[in-house]
Design an enzyme around this catalytic site. Structure first.
Site, PDB file in Angstrom:
ATOM      1  N   LYS A 140     -45.959 -22.718  73.394  1.00 21.57           N
ATOM      2  CA  LYS A 140     -45.147 -23.937  73.331  1.00 21.57           C
ATOM      3  C   LYS A 140     -45.926 -25.181  73.753  1.00 21.57           C
ATOM      4  O   LYS A 140     -45.726 -26.259  73.178  1.00 21.57           O
ATOM      5  CB  LYS A 140     -43.894 -23.789  74.190  1.00 21.57           C
ATOM      6  CG  LYS A 140     -44.131 -23.646  75.682  1.00 21.57           C
ATOM      7  CD  LYS A 140     -42.824 -23.461  76.435  1.00 21.57           C
ATOM      8  CE  LYS A 140     -43.041 -23.264  77.924  1.00 21.57           C
ATOM      9  NZ  LYS A 140     -43.651 -24.425  78.563  1.00 21.57           N
ATOM     10  N   THR A 141     -46.820 -25.061  74.751  1.00 20.77           N
ATOM     11  CA  THR A 141     -47.588 -26.240  75.187  1.00 20.77           C
ATOM     12  C   THR A 141     -48.486 -26.729  74.061  1.00 20.77           C
ATOM     13  O   THR A 141     -48.646 -27.941  73.854  1.00 20.77           O
ATOM     14  CB  THR A 141     -48.433 -25.904  76.431  1.00 20.77           C
ATOM     15  OG1 THR A 141     -47.577 -25.418  77.460  1.00 20.77           O
ATOM     16  CG2 THR A 141     -49.163 -27.131  76.935  1.00 20.77           C
ATOM     17  N   ASP A 199     -39.777 -30.295  78.079  1.00 28.22           N
ATOM     18  CA  ASP A 199     -40.252 -28.922  78.214  1.00 28.22           C
ATOM     19  C   ASP A 199     -39.370 -28.157  79.198  1.00 28.22           C
ATOM     20  O   ASP A 199     -38.721 -28.755  80.055  1.00 28.22           O
ATOM     21  CB  ASP A 199     -41.704 -28.954  78.717  1.00 28.22           C
ATOM     22  CG  ASP A 199     -42.375 -27.597  78.643  1.00 28.22           C
ATOM     23  OD1 ASP A 199     -41.876 -26.721  77.908  1.00 28.22           O
ATOM     24  OD2 ASP A 199     -43.398 -27.417  79.327  1.00 28.22           O
ATOM     25  N   GLU A 200     -39.347 -26.836  79.087  1.00 31.06           N
ATOM     26  CA  GLU A 200     -38.557 -25.970  79.985  1.00 31.06           C
ATOM     27  C   GLU A 200     -37.102 -26.443  80.069  1.00 31.06           C
ATOM     28  O   GLU A 200     -36.509 -26.523  81.140  1.00 31.06           O
ATOM     29  CB  GLU A 200     -39.183 -25.931  81.386  1.00 31.06           C
ATOM     30  CG  GLU A 200     -40.628 -25.482  81.429  1.00 31.06           C
ATOM     31  CD  GLU A 200     -40.814 -23.997  81.162  1.00 31.06           C
ATOM     32  OE1 GLU A 200     -39.815 -23.311  80.875  1.00 31.06           O
ATOM     33  OE2 GLU A 200     -41.958 -23.528  81.245  1.00 31.06           O
ATOM     34  N   GLN A 216     -35.310 -17.194  79.781  1.00 35.19           N
ATOM     35  CA  GLN A 216     -36.116 -17.406  80.981  1.00 35.19           C
ATOM     36  C   GLN A 216     -35.453 -18.399  81.939  1.00 35.19           C
ATOM     37  O   GLN A 216     -36.129 -18.997  82.779  1.00 35.19           O
ATOM     38  CB  GLN A 216     -37.516 -17.893  80.610  1.00 35.19           C
ATOM     39  CG  GLN A 216     -38.318 -16.880  79.814  1.00 35.19           C
ATOM     40  CD  GLN A 216     -39.758 -17.299  79.611  1.00 35.19           C
ATOM     41  OE1 GLN A 216     -40.579 -17.288  80.519  1.00 35.19           O
ATOM     42  NE2 GLN A 216     -40.070 -17.696  78.389  1.00 35.19           N
ATOM     43  N   ARG A 273     -44.854 -11.153  82.028  1.00 37.32           N
ATOM     44  CA  ARG A 273     -46.080 -11.680  82.645  1.00 37.32           C
ATOM     45  C   ARG A 273     -47.266 -10.768  82.331  1.00 37.32           C
ATOM     46  O   ARG A 273     -48.417 -11.171  82.503  1.00 37.32           O
ATOM     47  CB  ARG A 273     -45.948 -11.769  84.170  1.00 37.32           C
ATOM     48  CG  ARG A 273     -44.876 -12.668  84.747  1.00 37.32           C
ATOM     49  CD  ARG A 273     -44.838 -14.038  84.145  1.00 37.32           C
ATOM     50  NE  ARG A 273     -43.871 -14.093  83.058  1.00 37.32           N
ATOM     51  CZ  ARG A 273     -43.828 -15.059  82.138  1.00 37.32           C
ATOM     52  NH1 ARG A 273     -44.714 -16.036  82.175  1.00 37.32           N
ATOM     53  NH2 ARG A 273     -42.915 -15.058  81.190  1.00 37.32           N
TER      54      ARG A 273
END
Length: 684
Positions: free
Chosen positions: A40-41, A227-228, A258, A619
């Protein structure tokens, strides 16, 4: 460059088709559902570059907001690599709180505050609330943290003191909060101070109350990216909605699977209901994962799909199935820790892996103790992410309090902290006398201190001490204001105060005392480093940076510094979000740990516990190992444990039972025995 030409360039740059669609989205609201490890970044920074290069949008007309300084810095750097650092710096790539500070430093006077307002952290808030509680009811017996949580929750929902409540009559915490909240806000304003929740709430109030100010920022920010987004609270939602109200070019990026911060106000409904708030929006899913193997993703997908209300998506990878998720049944907590250590030693010794390739992720902080003990006994280096941070240490808070008061003489919380520290003969009786006069006359305490010589009831000795304190503050205020060398002036201030001498008088080991003295020097070093980076450094600017530092990475306790060491990583599941490791161990995969007992006994959000489990599982890059114990010690007795329901949700196809030792030795039929074990333990 035409849009088609830009599309080819972006495709060559390595974006998959869905990422490409997101970057080239032209105008209007966009919901970008970005699964874990989906890049996404990269998409956000490529979109910034596309808007500037292909669409000819001025950098200063772009706002990109995220939650941490680390994420904002990474976004700026990656955008700078695409369009040049100078243009990337002109875009507003920042955090929610830093954005609001920047707005309030310009326009907060419309709300009756001065521009040099202080930003109170948790310790300042607790100190003020504790004083207010004691004034309201000296016998209250309640924790200031509980009241602060209630007030913070209200502010996150944009509930002002006059709209706060009502509570049940027997809710003592609620009743105290009702009394404290209005007084807390009055005190903050009289001290020309705000807390972190105020930064969002006051900015939103500013926009609602002054349409011309809102229009100014709406005109500036023609393209907004958040973002987020799953971590936003109602106040942040309202802030974004206000800013995007004119151009409506709002792109939100997030993953409802998330959303794990409900306990601090995050509301996943913001992302779940996005299409309802913006009916003309477009939704693009990023489901290709570039981090984990196929079995890890399939297991994580199987768990998260049990949640009721969520956006339908399923992560996949082109990198192959990889190892199945390991399941290890242990006798007790010590056995569990030793099982993990055996695997780490095997990987380091036989597979030439690094210690830092291994992470142990836990639901509760209490689980770390046995792992620390066993890792020490095994001689394995480790780092614990979390614990006390640099700017939370007493000696650091004392030194920073001087700097904060020099900048803002209305900041009475920090004034009272430093008034007799180091000890200078201004005792509690003297302070109470001055405070009562300040309350009676409405005059700021600093003004009263400046005329202490004429104050009735003060001894000559106390008056002398106060005069020396006033002179000390006044002189250094002038030296800081005159634009002198910031770090040298701070060094001179700490020397004049006698901080080192005071620390040396403390009854503690020499090593700890020297470490505290080194921490004071670290503040000076931090000021020097700040001054080198800024074109026009000021003490106010430095304190603002300190206040906005990510709480998980300040000073010498930086998360990045710890993660760079070749050491096994111990951390909570909450802290692990945004990170990745080749090998991940999740111990305590049991009812009571994951899901946590409070979520079960108090009927809290099991869905959030499942999302937390999903975050932990994703993770892992190469190998995920889930461990559970048959029993654990509690109050001196062994208590039997029940395996987590989340483990039962993972199909046998993607998991395998592993031997406690001599690991990776899977026997035929063990998956079947695991099913039988579930049936027995869960009473199915």
């Amino acid at each position: 460059m035409t849009k088609d030409e830009m599309s080819k360039v972006i495709t060559i740059a390595g974006l998959n088709p869905q990422q490409n669609l997101a970057v080239l989205h032209d105008a209007g609201p966009l919901l970008l559902l970005a699964g874990a490890g989906s890049g996404k970044t990269k998409v956000i920074t490529q979109r910034i570059a596309y808007l500037i290069e292909a669409r000819q949008v001025a950098p200063e007309n772009i706002l990109a907001v995220t939650f941490t300084n680390k994420a904002a810095k990474e976004m700026r750097e990656r955008a700078g690599m695409l369009i040049g650092l100078e243009r990337a710096e002109k875009a507003w790539i920042t955090t929610f709180h830093a954005l609001c500070v920047r707005i309030l430093r310009t326009d907060i006077e419309h709300l009756g505050y001065k521009r040099n307002f202080s930003i109170y952290g948790a310790s300042d808030q607790q100190r003020l609330i504790k004083d207010l509680m004691n004034h309201i009811d000296p016998e209250h017996g309640l924790s200031p943290d509980l009241i602060l949580w209630k007030i913070s929750d209200a502010k996150n929902r944009l509930v002002s003191p006059d709209k706060f409540g009502p509570f049940m009559r027997d809710d003592r915490i609620g009743e105290m909060s009702l009394k404290v909240y209005p007084e807390y806000q009055k005190s903050l304003k009289s001290y020309n101070a705000v807390d972190f929740d105020d930064l969002i709430m006051l900015t939103t109030r500013l926009f609602r109350s002054f349409p011309d100010i809102l229009a100014k920022y709406q005109d500036r920010f023609r393209y907004i990216m958040v973002d987020e987004y799953q971590d936003t609270n109602p106040a942040q939602f309202e802030l974004v909605k206000c800013l995007a109200g004119k151009w409506r070019n709002l792109c939100v990026v997030g993953d409802d699977d998330q959303s794990i911060y409900g306990w601090r106000g995050a509301d996943p409904r913001n992302i779940l209901d996005f299409e309802g708030h913006f009916p003309d929006s477009r939704t693009i899913k990023l489901e290709q994962n570039y981090r984990s193997t196929g079995n890890i993703l399939s297991a994580a997908n199987a768990v998260i799909k049990q949640n009721g209300r969520r956006k339908d998506k399923s992560l996949w990878t082109a990198e192959g199935a990889g190892d199945k998720v390991g399941v290890v049944k242990c006798v007790d907590a010590e056995d569990e820790a030793r099982a993990v250590i055996e695997r780490i030693n095997h990987n380091v010794g036989e597979r030439r892996m690094a210690y830092k390739d291994h992470a142990i992720l836990m639901r509760t902080n209490a689980q770390t103790l046995v792992f620390e003990q066993e890792l020490r006994l095994a001689g394995i280096p480790y780092v614990l992410i979390g614990g006390q941070q640099f700017f939370d240490r007493k000696e650091v808070k004392d030194a920073i309090a001087y700097l904060r008061f020099i900048v803002n003489p209305f900041d009475e919380v920090n004034l009272l902290r430093i008034l007799n520290y180091p000890r200078r003969g201004i005792g509690r009786t003297t302070a109470d006398l001055l405070i009562r006069d300040s309350v009676k006359t409405g005059e700021p305490l600093w003004k009263i201190l400046q005329r202490a010589r004429t104050f009735e009831g003060l001894s000559a000795k106390a008056a002398d001490s106060i005069e020396r304190f006033v002179t000390l503050i006044t002189d250094h205020k002038r030296w800081f204001r005159n634009g002198g060398h910031l770090s040298r002036t701070a060094q001179d201030l700490f020397a004049a105060i006698g901080l080192e001498d005071e620390l040396r008088r403390e009854p503690d080991t020499r090593e700890k005392i020297e470490r505290r003295i080194e921490n004071i020097q670290e503040i000076v070093n931090a000021i020097a480093s700040y001054a080198q980076r800024e074109a026009k450094p000021t003490l106010l600017g430095f304190l603002e940076k300190v206040a906005l530092l990510d709480r998980d990475q300040p000073g010498t306790d930086s998360k990045e510094k710890k993660l760079a060491q070749d050491a096994v990583v111990l951390m909570s599941l909450h802290s692990s979000k945004g990170l990745e490791f080749p090998q991940v161990f999740m111990p305590g995969f049991e009812e009571g740990f994951l899901p946590h007992k409070k979520s079960v006994s108090e009927r809290l959000d099991i869905d959030e516990e499942r999302r937390l489990c999903y975050v932990g599982m994703t993770r892992a890059r190469e190998k995920l190992t889930l461990l559970h114990a048959e029993g654990r010690m509690k109050y001196g007795k062994v208590e039997p444990r029940v395996v987590s329901r989340f483990l039962q949700e993972i199909p046998e196809t993607f998991r395998k039972l592993e031997a406690r030792s001599g690991f990776y030795l899977e026997e035929e039929g063990e998956n079947a025995s695991l099913t039988e074990m579930f049936a027995k333990l869960m009473g199915d």
